[in-house]
Scaffold this motif. Sequence first.
Motif, PDB file in Angstrom:
ATOM      1  N   ASP A   1      10.505   7.611   6.223  1.00  0.00           N
ATOM      2  CA  ASP A   1       9.505   6.955   5.389  1.00  0.00           C
ATOM      3  C   ASP A   1      10.214   6.267   4.234  1.00  0.00           C
TER       4      ASP A   1
ATOM      5  N   ASP B   1       9.036   4.972   1.564  1.00  0.00           N
ATOM      6  CA  ASP B   1       8.513   5.344   0.255  1.00  0.00           C
ATOM      7  C   ASP B   1       9.026   6.717  -0.190  1.00  0.00           C
ATOM      8  N   ALA B   2       9.399   7.551   0.768  1.00  0.00           N
ATOM      9  CA  ALA B   2       9.820   8.913   0.431  1.00  0.00           C
ATOM     10  C   ALA B   2      11.288   8.983   0.059  1.00  0.00           C
ATOM     11  N   THR B   3      12.064   7.974   0.440  1.00  0.00           N
ATOM     12  CA  THR B   3      13.503   8.039   0.145  1.00  0.00           C
ATOM     13  C   THR B   3      13.857   7.297  -1.098  1.00  0.00           C
TER      14      THR B   3
END
Length: 152
Positions: free
Chosen positions: A148, A150-152
Motif C-alpha cells: 500500500d 499510503d502505508a509506506t
Amino acid sequence: MFNDIGALELVTIVVLGILVFGPDKLPKVIQDVTGFIRKVRAFSDSAKHDIRSELGPEFKDFEFEDLNPKTFIRKQLTENEDLKEIRSSFDLRKELNDVSDAVKSSASESDQVAPASPAAAAATPAVTGPDLLKKPAAPAVDQRSRFDADAT
C-alpha cells in the motif's frame, strides 16, 4: 454571556438545581450566583477602564476584543489596504471558470469528427497528454503493487 445554551440544556440545569439545592434554597442560590456575576462584570469593567486610562491617548481606539487572535487576524485582513487591492485583482472563480472552459473546449474539439483528407488531418493540431476529465482505468490484478503506497 450564555448565548450558546439551548432550551434542553437550560431545562437540565433547572432540574439539576432543584434536585441538588431543593425548591426552598434554589431562589437564594440563584440570587447569589447573579450577584457574583454582577460583581465579576463590575470588576472587569473597572479593570478595563483602569488599563485604558493608564495607556494614554495613543491607545484611545484600543479594544480588548482585538487581543483575541481570531479577531486580530480578521481585523488585519479586512483593514489592510494592500490585501484589499490584491483580493480585488485576483478572482479565483473567474480563473477556475476560464480553466474549465479551456478544458471543455479542448475536449469538445477532440470529440469532433476526424477530417476526411490526410492534408486536413495534418493541419489539425493533435491533443497531447492525458485526458484529465476521465478516470483512469483500474490496473489489472497482476499489475497492482504488493504494498500500500499510503502505508509506506
